[in-house]
Write an enzyme that holds these catalytic residues in place. Structure first.
Site, short mmCIF file in Angstrom:
data_model
loop_
_atom_site.label_atom_id
_atom_site.label_comp_id
_atom_site.label_asym_id
_atom_site.label_seq_id
_atom_site.Cartn_x
_atom_site.Cartn_y
_atom_site.Cartn_z
N CYS A 2 27.06 37.23 47.16
CA CYS A 2 25.73 37.68 46.75
C CYS A 2 25.75 39.18 46.47
O CYS A 2 26.72 39.88 46.78
CB CYS A 2 24.71 37.37 47.85
SG CYS A 2 24.70 35.63 48.37
N ARG A 27 27.24 38.65 40.64
CA ARG A 27 27.69 38.26 41.97
C ARG A 27 26.97 37.01 42.49
O ARG A 27 27.30 36.49 43.56
CB ARG A 27 27.44 39.41 42.95
CG ARG A 27 28.21 40.67 42.64
CD ARG A 27 27.86 41.77 43.63
NE ARG A 27 28.40 41.49 44.94
CZ ARG A 27 29.54 41.98 45.42
NH1 ARG A 27 30.28 42.76 44.66
NH2 ARG A 27 29.93 41.69 46.63
N TRP A 71 24.07 33.85 45.53
CA TRP A 71 24.97 32.72 45.28
C TRP A 71 24.83 31.82 46.51
O TRP A 71 25.18 32.21 47.61
CB TRP A 71 26.42 33.20 45.13
CG TRP A 71 27.37 32.10 44.81
CD1 TRP A 71 27.68 31.60 43.58
CD2 TRP A 71 28.19 31.36 45.75
NE1 TRP A 71 28.62 30.60 43.69
CE2 TRP A 71 28.95 30.44 45.01
CE3 TRP A 71 28.33 31.40 47.14
CZ2 TRP A 71 29.84 29.56 45.61
CZ3 TRP A 71 29.21 30.53 47.74
CH2 TRP A 71 29.96 29.62 46.99
N ASN A 97 24.76 39.78 52.52
CA ASN A 97 25.90 39.17 51.84
C ASN A 97 26.97 38.90 52.88
O ASN A 97 27.39 39.81 53.59
CB ASN A 97 26.45 40.11 50.75
CG ASN A 97 27.74 39.60 50.14
OD1 ASN A 97 27.92 38.40 49.97
ND2 ASN A 97 28.65 40.51 49.82
N GLY A 98 27.40 37.65 52.99
CA GLY A 98 28.42 37.30 53.97
C GLY A 98 28.16 35.93 54.54
O GLY A 98 27.34 35.16 54.02
N GLU A 452 46.13 30.02 33.42
CA GLU A 452 45.00 30.92 33.20
C GLU A 452 44.16 30.46 32.01
O GLU A 452 42.93 30.53 32.05
CB GLU A 452 45.51 32.35 32.98
CG GLU A 452 44.45 33.37 32.61
CD GLU A 452 43.39 33.57 33.69
OE1 GLU A 452 42.36 34.19 33.37
OE2 GLU A 452 43.58 33.12 34.84
N LYS A 456 40.19 29.57 32.23
CA LYS A 456 39.15 30.13 31.37
C LYS A 456 38.36 29.03 30.67
O LYS A 456 37.13 29.10 30.56
CB LYS A 456 39.77 31.06 30.33
CG LYS A 456 40.20 32.41 30.88
CD LYS A 456 39.01 33.24 31.29
CE LYS A 456 39.40 34.31 32.27
NZ LYS A 456 39.65 33.83 33.64
N GLU A 459 36.04 27.22 33.30
CA GLU A 459 35.00 28.00 33.98
C GLU A 459 33.88 28.44 33.06
O GLU A 459 32.75 28.61 33.52
CB GLU A 459 35.59 29.19 34.73
CG GLU A 459 36.14 30.32 33.92
CD GLU A 459 36.68 31.46 34.79
OE1 GLU A 459 36.22 31.62 35.93
OE2 GLU A 459 37.57 32.19 34.31
N HIS A 475 55.38 13.56 34.86
CA HIS A 475 55.33 13.11 36.24
C HIS A 475 53.89 12.79 36.65
O HIS A 475 53.44 13.19 37.73
CB HIS A 475 55.93 14.18 37.15
CG HIS A 475 57.39 14.41 36.92
ND1 HIS A 475 58.37 13.65 37.48
CD2 HIS A 475 58.02 15.33 36.13
CE1 HIS A 475 59.55 14.07 37.09
NE2 HIS A 475 59.37 15.10 36.26
N LYS A 574 31.18 36.64 40.56
CA LYS A 574 32.26 37.53 40.14
C LYS A 574 33.21 37.90 41.30
O LYS A 574 34.41 37.82 41.16
CB LYS A 574 31.66 38.81 39.54
CG LYS A 574 32.67 39.83 39.06
CD LYS A 574 33.41 39.35 37.84
CE LYS A 574 34.33 40.39 37.26
NZ LYS A 574 35.15 39.85 36.18
#
Length: 579
Positions: A2, A27, A71, A97-98, A452, A456, A459, A475, A574
């Protein structure tokens, strides 16, 4: 995860808090809220984006206030669960935040004492504890509360009839901005850039008592001094600058972020640390973890040095034997799992190095030494220019260990990155935007590049995508190939080329469409693939960069085609500051 913001001074607090929350919205953006001290303690909260709901906060009066963008962790994203949370009498408000790990135990105790809980949040337990201990002094009540909290927190507390903010942190960041007869508080630098370049970073265990005319910081009950530092970021760097999205702006800033990081070089202390290392372990999360995997492949093959790349989220609980240099990589320098991993390394007396984008961040204070990326502020949730700047820092380490043999390659790499920016990816975007699933494959350092690229894609476009080492598709994942499942294959020249071409043919035999990245002029690959995307025929290090950029652009334009919220993808934030 947050974002919190606070102001105490002589100006109207509400517009400062709203602007600060907008700067912190990356955030978390499930809900937001503010509280100010006017004639009484006034609170406004709502779900959704700040821009859609800010008008409702116009009635809040006062020059002292706090704000929060959430968040959702404990409790769904509802108005009642939004911050600020208040005590039973509506006199004390908190933003946090936490994660309070012993929340259930605290709630039961407080309910037994007669406190009434309105929300599902762990934060509400903190404000009721403060209420329980309040006996005329807010600072004393906060100090009495802290020993009961297990977990991480960065919180700001205000109370009616007082021009005062109490701030406390443990394993979550708070930075204070210093003005003239005014102070600001926030989760990171972004909300402060509009108002001041003078900042103070609180340490774990610090408690700050903030009024318009005075700032007192305490640690362990004793008053301490924390240095005022000057920020070299500019508020203009946080604006879109004519681009449709922050992500596209930051993609276009990558040639500069790579060049500036290379130009900054490595100081002598870091140089000695790196040259003395017989083995290197790297810890990171998410996109940063992918850069460490790329480094592992490149450093072991080019420098002949053993390298391990570990996920920070696993490292704390399943630590490998350590007796080497440990490098922690994090854009924000506040990633909880990465910080925890570095603390493990410190406890085992390993030399430690941080690679981060943020001066004064927690990671820089834990590590023995730091390499700063020169990416500047990154606003979009999806990392792009910080990824490129991390690769610049890591490639400098490779160049150092190879006695500067790649000086020319790295000093001109930004030109090749720039050449990719205007690539036409229309056909590939059409294919991907019509798919529900996609695979990305590569070998060697291009395997983590593929990982990566898949990250991208999923997300920001919400197309389910997975990155694989090309030989691993047989496999199991081959069972998922269909004519509607595009496969993105990275096929540069070199020792992996022939086997990658064979892998592409195997995919084509299963009727899956192939988007192939290869060097300009590769006629064989262009004939095999359904869609061929050329990259410059350059050095291996540069091909890693240009292939990465192509995949960023592919994800971005696919998300645009699907009309996604690119800068604020659902369920994400973020900076991951909780486990």
């Amino acid at each position: 995860m947050c974002g919190i913001v606070g102001y105490v001074g002589r100006r109207d607090a509400t517009p400062i808090l709203i602007q600060g929350l907008k700067r912190l919205e990356y955030r978390g953006y499930d809900s937001f809220g503010l509280a100010t001290v006017g004639s009484a303690l006034e609170v406004y909260k709502r779900t959704g984006s700040i821009s859609d709901g800010e008008a409702g906060a116009a009635h809040l009066m006062g020059s002292t206030g706090i704000g929060h963008t959430r968040w959702a962790g404990y409790g769904e994203p509802t108005v009642i669960n939004a911050h600020p949370q208040i005590d039973c009498e509506g006199k004390i408000a908190i933003v946090h935040n936490g994660t309070i790990e012993n929340y259930n135990e605290l709630r039961q105790h407080l309910e037994d004492r007669g406190h009434t809980f309105r929300s599902e949040t762990d934060t509400e337990a903190i404000v009721h504890l403060i209420e329980e201990y309040y006996d005329g002094d807010l600072l004393s009540a906060v100090n009495a509360t802290l020993p009961h909290l297990q977990g991480s927190y960065a919180f700001l507390v205000i109370m009616e009839d007082t021009e005062r903010i109490i701030a406390a942190r443990n394993a979550s960041p708070i930075v204070l901005g210093v003005g003239d007869a005014e102070f600001f508080a926030a989760s990171d630098l972004m909300p402060l850039l509009d108002y001041t370049e003078r900042v103070i970073y609180l340490e774990d265990g610090d408690v700050a008592d903030i009024t318009p005319d005075r700032l007192d910081i305490y640690h362990g009950g004793q008053r301490v001094e924390r240095p005022i530092e000057l920020v070299d970021w500019c508020v203009e760097d946080t604006r879109k600058g004519g681009f449709d999205h922050y992500m596209l702006k930051e993609i276009f800033e990558q040639p500069q972020s790579f060049y500036e990081t290379i130009r900054a070089g490595i100081d002598e202390g870091v140089r000695r640390m790196l040259m003395d290392a017989d083995e290197i372990t790297l810890v990171a999360c998410g996109t940063s973890y992918h850069t460490t995997l790329i480094f592992k492949y490149l450093a072991e093959s080019l420098c002949n040095i053993p390298v391990r790349a570990e996920m920070g989220s696993e490292f704390k609980y399943f630590t490998t034997p350590l007796n080497c240099l440990v490098i922690a990589v994090s854009q924000s320098g506040e990633t909880t799992d990465t910080i925890a991993a570095l603390n493990v390394a410190k406890a085992r007396n390993c030399p430690t190095l941080a690679i981060t984008n943020v001066q004064g961040s927690t990671l820089t204070r834990v590590a023995d030494r730091t390499i700063f990326m020169r990416a500047g502020p990154e606003v979009s949730v999806a990392a792009t220019k910080s990824y490129m700047a991390q690769l610049a820092a890591l490639m400098q380490i490779i160049n150092l260990r190879c006695e500067g043999v790649f000086d020319d390659v790295l000093s001109h790499a930004h030109l090749a990155i720039g050449d990719i920016l205007l690539h036409d990816l229309g056909d590939a975007v059409t294919l991907c935007s019509g798919a529900d699933h996609a695979f990305f494959m590569g070998r060697g350092p291009f395997y983590p590049v593929a990982m990566e690229g898949a990250l991208k894609m999923k997300e920001i476009s919400y197309v389910h995508a997975e990155g694989y080492a090309a030989g691993e598709l047989k496999h199991g994942p081959f069972a998922l190939l269909t004519p509607e499942t595009p496969v993105v294959a990275i096929c540069p020249p070199g020792p992996i080329y022939n086997v990658m071409v064979s892998n592409v043919k195997e995919v084509k035999a299963r009727k899956a469409p192939v988007i192939a990245l290869g060097v300009d002029g590769d006629k064989e690959l262009a004939e095999i693939a359904d869609i061929f995307i050329p990259i410059p025929d350059t050095h291996l290090l540069v091909q890693v960069l240009t292939a990465s950029l192509v995949l960023q652009l592919l994800a971005y334009h696919t998300a645009c085609a699907l009309e996604r919220d690119i800068d604020r993808p659902r369920n994400l934030a973020k900076s991951v500051t909780v486990e």
